[in-house]
Design a protein around this motif. Structure first.
Motif, PDB file in Angstrom:
ATOM      1  N   ASP A 257       0.814  -1.292  -0.043  1.00  0.00           N
ATOM      2  CA  ASP A 257      -0.004   0.076  -0.018  1.00  0.00           C
ATOM      3  C   ASP A 257       0.868   1.298  -0.064  1.00  0.00           C
ATOM      4  OD1 ASP A 257      -2.339  -1.501  -0.052  1.00  0.00           O
ATOM      5  OD2 ASP A 257      -2.483  -1.414   2.140  1.00  0.00           O
ATOM      6  N   LEU A 258       2.193   1.131   0.252  1.00  0.00           N
ATOM      7  CA  LEU A 258       3.094   2.517   0.137  1.00  0.00           C
ATOM      8  C   LEU A 258       3.574   2.297  -1.217  1.00  0.00           C
ATOM      9  CD1 LEU A 258       4.718   2.330   3.708  1.00  0.00           C
ATOM     10  CD2 LEU A 258       2.810   3.859   2.665  1.00  0.00           C
ATOM     11  N   LEU A 259       3.075   1.631  -2.317  1.00  0.00           N
ATOM     12  CA  LEU A 259       3.783   1.650  -3.608  1.00  0.00           C
ATOM     13  C   LEU A 259       2.577   2.246  -4.548  1.00  0.00           C
ATOM     14  CD1 LEU A 259       5.643  -1.899  -3.975  1.00  0.00           C
ATOM     15  CD2 LEU A 259       6.784   0.484  -3.276  1.00  0.00           C
ATOM     16  N   GLU A 280      14.070  -5.896  -2.343  1.00  0.00           N
ATOM     17  CA  GLU A 280      13.215  -5.894  -3.314  1.00  0.00           C
ATOM     18  C   GLU A 280      12.005  -4.964  -3.470  1.00  0.00           C
ATOM     19  OE1 GLU A 280      13.517 -10.746  -4.772  1.00  0.00           O
ATOM     20  OE2 GLU A 280      11.826  -9.901  -3.813  1.00  0.00           O
ATOM     21  N   TRP A 281      11.576  -4.900  -2.356  1.00  0.00           N
ATOM     22  CA  TRP A 281      10.533  -3.701  -2.112  1.00  0.00           C
ATOM     23  C   TRP A 281      11.152  -2.469  -2.269  1.00  0.00           C
ATOM     24  CZ3 TRP A 281       9.762   0.573   1.056  1.00  0.00           C
ATOM     25  CH2 TRP A 281       8.689   1.098   1.129  1.00  0.00           C
ATOM     26  N   TRP A 282      12.385  -2.055  -1.786  1.00  0.00           N
ATOM     27  CA  TRP A 282      13.036  -0.580  -2.047  1.00  0.00           C
ATOM     28  C   TRP A 282      13.546  -0.482  -3.492  1.00  0.00           C
ATOM     29  CZ3 TRP A 282      13.307   3.289   1.478  1.00  0.00           C
ATOM     30  CH2 TRP A 282      13.031   2.893   2.698  1.00  0.00           C
ATOM     31  N   GLU A 283      13.593  -1.529  -4.407  1.00  0.00           N
ATOM     32  CA  GLU A 283      14.051  -1.227  -5.674  1.00  0.00           C
ATOM     33  C   GLU A 283      12.746  -0.470  -6.402  1.00  0.00           C
ATOM     34  OE1 GLU A 283      17.158  -4.858  -6.659  1.00  0.00           O
ATOM     35  OE2 GLU A 283      14.818  -5.374  -6.888  1.00  0.00           O
ATOM     36  N   HIS A 284      11.452  -0.658  -5.935  1.00  0.00           N
ATOM     37  CA  HIS A 284      10.253  -0.111  -6.352  1.00  0.00           C
ATOM     38  C   HIS A 284       9.725   1.336  -5.593  1.00  0.00           C
ATOM     39  CE1 HIS A 284       9.976  -3.562  -9.132  1.00  0.00           C
ATOM     40  NE2 HIS A 284      10.121  -4.293  -8.089  1.00  0.00           N
ATOM     41  N   PHE A 285      10.257   1.367  -4.684  1.00  0.00           N
ATOM     42  CA  PHE A 285       9.821   2.499  -3.737  1.00  0.00           C
ATOM     43  C   PHE A 285      10.427   3.723  -4.101  1.00  0.00           C
ATOM     44  CE2 PHE A 285       9.998   5.072   0.318  1.00  0.00           C
ATOM     45  CZ  PHE A 285       8.598   5.324   0.387  1.00  0.00           C
ATOM     46  N   ASP A 286       9.902   4.812  -4.106  1.00  0.00           N
ATOM     47  CA  ASP A 286      10.479   6.165  -4.363  1.00  0.00           C
ATOM     48  C   ASP A 286      10.409   7.062  -3.085  1.00  0.00           C
ATOM     49  OD1 ASP A 286      11.364   8.438  -5.053  1.00  0.00           O
ATOM     50  OD2 ASP A 286      10.023   8.973  -6.950  1.00  0.00           O
ATOM     51  N   PRO A 287      11.491   7.132  -2.480  1.00  0.00           N
ATOM     52  CA  PRO A 287      11.672   7.885  -1.210  1.00  0.00           C
ATOM     53  C   PRO A 287      11.368   9.385  -1.263  1.00  0.00           C
ATOM     54  CG  PRO A 287      13.844   7.517  -1.841  1.00  0.00           C
ATOM     55  CD  PRO A 287      12.890   6.659  -2.605  1.00  0.00           C
ATOM     56  N   GLU A 288      11.099   9.925  -2.792  1.00  0.00           N
ATOM     57  CA  GLU A 288      10.875  11.204  -2.968  1.00  0.00           C
ATOM     58  C   GLU A 288       9.448  11.404  -3.487  1.00  0.00           C
ATOM     59  OE1 GLU A 288      12.555  13.602  -2.025  1.00  0.00           O
ATOM     60  OE2 GLU A 288      14.486  12.484  -1.548  1.00  0.00           O
ATOM     61  N   GLY A 289       8.878  10.154  -3.642  1.00  0.00           N
ATOM     62  CA  GLY A 289       7.284  10.140  -4.326  1.00  0.00           C
ATOM     63  C   GLY A 289       6.460  10.512  -3.381  1.00  0.00           C
ATOM     64  N   PRO A 290       5.128  10.459  -4.027  1.00  0.00           N
ATOM     65  CA  PRO A 290       3.804  11.053  -3.184  1.00  0.00           C
ATOM     66  C   PRO A 290       3.601   9.917  -2.037  1.00  0.00           C
ATOM     67  CG  PRO A 290       3.306  10.164  -5.347  1.00  0.00           C
ATOM     68  CD  PRO A 290       4.768  10.263  -5.397  1.00  0.00           C
ATOM     69  N   GLN A 291       3.871   8.775  -1.923  1.00  0.00           N
ATOM     70  CA  GLN A 291       3.722   7.638  -0.952  1.00  0.00           C
ATOM     71  C   GLN A 291       4.594   8.108   0.169  1.00  0.00           C
ATOM     72  OE1 GLN A 291       3.610   6.787  -4.355  1.00  0.00           O
ATOM     73  NE2 GLN A 291       1.310   6.332  -3.969  1.00  0.00           N
ATOM     74  N   ALA A 292       5.690   8.445  -0.246  1.00  0.00           N
ATOM     75  CA  ALA A 292       6.826   8.742   0.850  1.00  0.00           C
ATOM     76  C   ALA A 292       6.409   9.998   1.559  1.00  0.00           C
ATOM     77  CB  ALA A 292       8.283   8.979   0.220  1.00  0.00           C
ATOM     78  N   ASP A 293       5.905  10.948   0.551  1.00  0.00           N
ATOM     79  CA  ASP A 293       5.297  12.395   1.061  1.00  0.00           C
ATOM     80  C   ASP A 293       4.309  12.143   2.190  1.00  0.00           C
ATOM     81  OD1 ASP A 293       7.102  13.608  -0.363  1.00  0.00           O
ATOM     82  OD2 ASP A 293       5.773  14.499  -1.987  1.00  0.00           O
ATOM     83  N   GLY A 294       3.250  11.122   1.698  1.00  0.00           N
ATOM     84  CA  GLY A 294       2.171  10.719   2.743  1.00  0.00           C
ATOM     85  C   GLY A 294       2.826  10.320   4.115  1.00  0.00           C
ATOM     86  N   LEU A 295       3.950   9.410   4.007  1.00  0.00           N
ATOM     87  CA  LEU A 295       4.351   8.825   5.067  1.00  0.00           C
ATOM     88  C   LEU A 295       4.880   9.954   6.224  1.00  0.00           C
ATOM     89  CD1 LEU A 295       4.899   6.387   6.776  1.00  0.00           C
ATOM     90  CD2 LEU A 295       6.857   5.983   5.303  1.00  0.00           C
ATOM     91  N   VAL A 296       5.755  10.914   5.464  1.00  0.00           N
ATOM     92  CA  VAL A 296       6.474  11.955   6.234  1.00  0.00           C
ATOM     93  C   VAL A 296       5.210  12.728   6.797  1.00  0.00           C
ATOM     94  CG1 VAL A 296       7.869  13.969   6.036  1.00  0.00           C
ATOM     95  CG2 VAL A 296       8.382  12.137   4.709  1.00  0.00           C
ATOM     96  N   ALA A 297       4.214  12.968   6.197  1.00  0.00           N
ATOM     97  CA  ALA A 297       3.039  13.887   6.645  1.00  0.00           C
ATOM     98  C   ALA A 297       2.434  13.010   7.806  1.00  0.00           C
ATOM     99  CB  ALA A 297       2.143  13.975   5.608  1.00  0.00           C
ATOM    100  N   ALA A 298       2.150  11.718   7.814  1.00  0.00           N
ATOM    101  CA  ALA A 298       1.675  11.107   8.830  1.00  0.00           C
ATOM    102  C   ALA A 298       2.419  11.045  10.079  1.00  0.00           C
ATOM    103  CB  ALA A 298       1.454   9.656   8.318  1.00  0.00           C
ATOM    104  N   TYR A 299       3.801  10.994  10.005  1.00  0.00           N
ATOM    105  CA  TYR A 299       4.829  11.112  11.112  1.00  0.00           C
ATOM    106  C   TYR A 299       4.569  12.463  11.595  1.00  0.00           C
ATOM    107  CZ  TYR A 299       7.384   6.722  11.033  1.00  0.00           C
ATOM    108  OH  TYR A 299       7.742   5.354  11.189  1.00  0.00           O
ATOM    109  N   ARG A 300       4.328  13.378  10.749  1.00  0.00           N
ATOM    110  CA  ARG A 300       4.393  14.737  11.599  1.00  0.00           C
ATOM    111  C   ARG A 300       3.104  14.868  12.195  1.00  0.00           C
ATOM    112  NH1 ARG A 300       6.722  17.913   6.015  1.00  0.00           N
ATOM    113  NH2 ARG A 300       8.820  17.783   6.926  1.00  0.00           N
ATOM    114  N   ARG A 301       2.016  14.148  11.985  1.00  0.00           N
ATOM    115  CA  ARG A 301       0.640  14.464  12.388  1.00  0.00           C
ATOM    116  C   ARG A 301       0.317  13.381  13.497  1.00  0.00           C
ATOM    117  NH1 ARG A 301      -1.689  13.705   8.070  1.00  0.00           N
ATOM    118  NH2 ARG A 301      -2.319  11.445   8.117  1.00  0.00           N
TER     119      ARG A 301
END
Length: 481
Positions: A257-259, A280-301
């Motif tokens: 769900d984070l991809l 393998e998961w990290w090969e597809h995840f973008d730490p600058e992408g919208p899913q990463a942005d959502g995770l950062v926002a959740a940590y802040r919230r």
């Protein structure tokens, strides 16, 4: 811990005279004066002018100017000659009592177990203190073993850090010594209640739980006045935080769900089971992408308690090579655990040379996500996953700080993560994690300023544990050197 008890624990029985570490051991319970020392003020990214810190019993009494007669009066003076003083370190992911993972046959079936080992606990405890770790969170383990450890500390039978404990992880499958299985909300309530009655400070939830059981575990923990932490994979961290989860462990959010849909399809088309997902998961995840942005926002919230345990994954990613983690383990890990890792149990079972290379190729992504999360105002802490493969007590926490610094986390944030933030997360911020009057005297004396270079946290001149001044020679004894 009584000074005479500490001395007796460190003296070899065959020796009649104390070793250099204890040749000037104090007696009579006189106050301790730490004079001519700079206090590391990580909150403001600076060090103080030279101070005198007076310790009475196990607590800080006063902090005054260096050489202040009132600070020195009637005290055992220690001229620290311009060194640096910081709170003792807190490892938020230290499986203090955990023994080797074992496989056996029982009634014709293969059974895995990870039984507690009091000898390993004592070995770990001594080395944690030697490297300046004065408090730990044991995030999963046998609560009876944890109670024995605490009783031995209280009785003065051993040297070690204070421990805050979770019981066995709660999962969809059991593993003796480490995990308890639940299959319904009713069972979850029973297990959580039993753990709290047995002394659990935290409730640890695990990867196999369904969303419904994860929510049931969070709610049950809160009903019993305990925070809930989780190691998650299939359930997205953002969803778990919305459920009210208090903390997350390990920077390995291998959730589909984070991809993005395209990333998810590409990953699932070739994904293998087990720990291959660590890269393998990290090969597809973008730490600058919208899913990463959502995770950062959740940590802040939601501001969860979080420990990345980068060191545990880095040790796996470089396991095919000679490396510092193996060197540390050979010097400081308990022989039973070291033999276990050498024989078969690691986080990279079955990996081929190309798998290790793929893992190292995604490491910059892991670093980038770590830097983004540690830049938030979430309750960021430090942890090692001690007692798991190639993690050595104490020294691996310093390796964790170095890895996070290499990822771009500022030194002052790392120091706060390892002291004040962790103490607050443990609910002990009114007595631990700071240098101030009435706070417990768990302190670390360093030869150089860790704000300049985080590796200076290893330049340990002395540790103060419960008001007891432990010299370098004493610390070497605790390390087994």
């Amino acid at each position: 811990m009584q000074r005479s008890t500490l001395a007796s624990l460190l003296l070899p029985a065959a020796l009649c005279a104390p070793p250099p570490a204890l040749a000037n051991a104090p007696s009579g319970g006189a106050p301790l004066a730490l004079d001519n020392v700079h206090i590391v003020e990580a909150e403001d990214n600076r060090v103080s002018a030279l101070r005198c810190v007076r310790v009475e019993g196990a607590a800080i009494a006063t902090i005054t100017a260096a050489g202040d007669p009132a600070c020195l009066r009637g005290a055992r003076p220690n001229d620290l000659e311009g060194r640096y003083l910081m709170p003792g370190l807190i490892d938020m992911h230290a499986h203090l009592t955990l023994g080797p993972m074992e496989i056996k046959q029982e009634h014709g079936e293969v059974v895995m177990q990870a039984l507690p080992d009091d000898d390993i606990a004592e070995h770990n405890a001594r080395r944690l203190v030697a490297f300046g770790v004065t408090t730990v969170r044991n995030p999963a383990g046998d609560l009876q073993a944890a109670a024995r450890y605490k009783q031995r500390l209280a009785n003065g039978e051993m040297v070690g850090p204070e421990s805050f404990d979770a019981g066995p992880v709660i999962n969809n499958a059991g593993l003796p010594g480490l995990a308890t299985a639940v299959h319904s909300a009713e069972e979850m309530e029973q297990v959580v209640s039993a753990q709290v009655e047995s002394g659990a400070d935290w409730i640890k939830l695990y990867t196999g739980l369904s969303p419904e059981l994860l929510k049931a575990g969070i709610d049950a923990a809160h009903r019993h006045g305990r925070p809930a932490i989780a190691h998650l994979e299939s359930i997205a961290w953002t969803d778990a935080l919305e459920m009210g989860l208090d903390g997350i462990v390990h920077l390995m959010p291998v959730s589909p769900d984070l991809l993005t849909p395209e990333q998810r399809a590409a990953w699932q088309a070739t994904a293998r089971g087990g720990t291959y997902s660590f890269f393998e998961w990290w090969e597809h995840f973008d730490p600058e992408g919208p899913q990463a942005d959502g995770l950062v926002a959740a940590y802040r919230r939601h501001r969860p308690v979080f420990d990345a345990t980068l060191v545990a994954f880095h040790a796996a990613f470089v396991q095919d090579q000679d490396n510092v983690h193996k060197d540390d383990a050979r010097r400081y890990a308990h022989p039973k655990l070291l033999a276990h890792w050498n024989e078969w149990f690691t986080f990279a079972i079955g990996w081929q040379p190309e798998d290790f290379q793929r893992a190292r190729d995604v490491w910059p992504k892991v670093q980038r996500m770590a830097a983004r999360l540690y830049a938030t105002d979430a309750r960021m802490t430090l942890g090692t996953d001690m007692s798991n493969p190639w993690i050595a007590p104490g020294i691996s926490l310093h390796r964790e700080m170095q890895l996070l610094a290499e990822a771009g986390v500022p030194n002052e944030r790392l120091l706060l993560a390892g002291t004040r933030n962790a103490a607050d997360a443990l609910g002990a911020g009114d007595r631990l994690g700071r240098i101030a009057p009435a706070y417990e005297a768990d302190l670390l004396v360093l030869d150089a300023n860790p704000l300049d270079d985080i590796q200076h946290t290893r330049d340990i001149h002395a540790v103060v544990l419960d008001g007891e001044f432990l010299t370098t020679a004493t610390l070497d004894q605790l390390k087994g050197e």
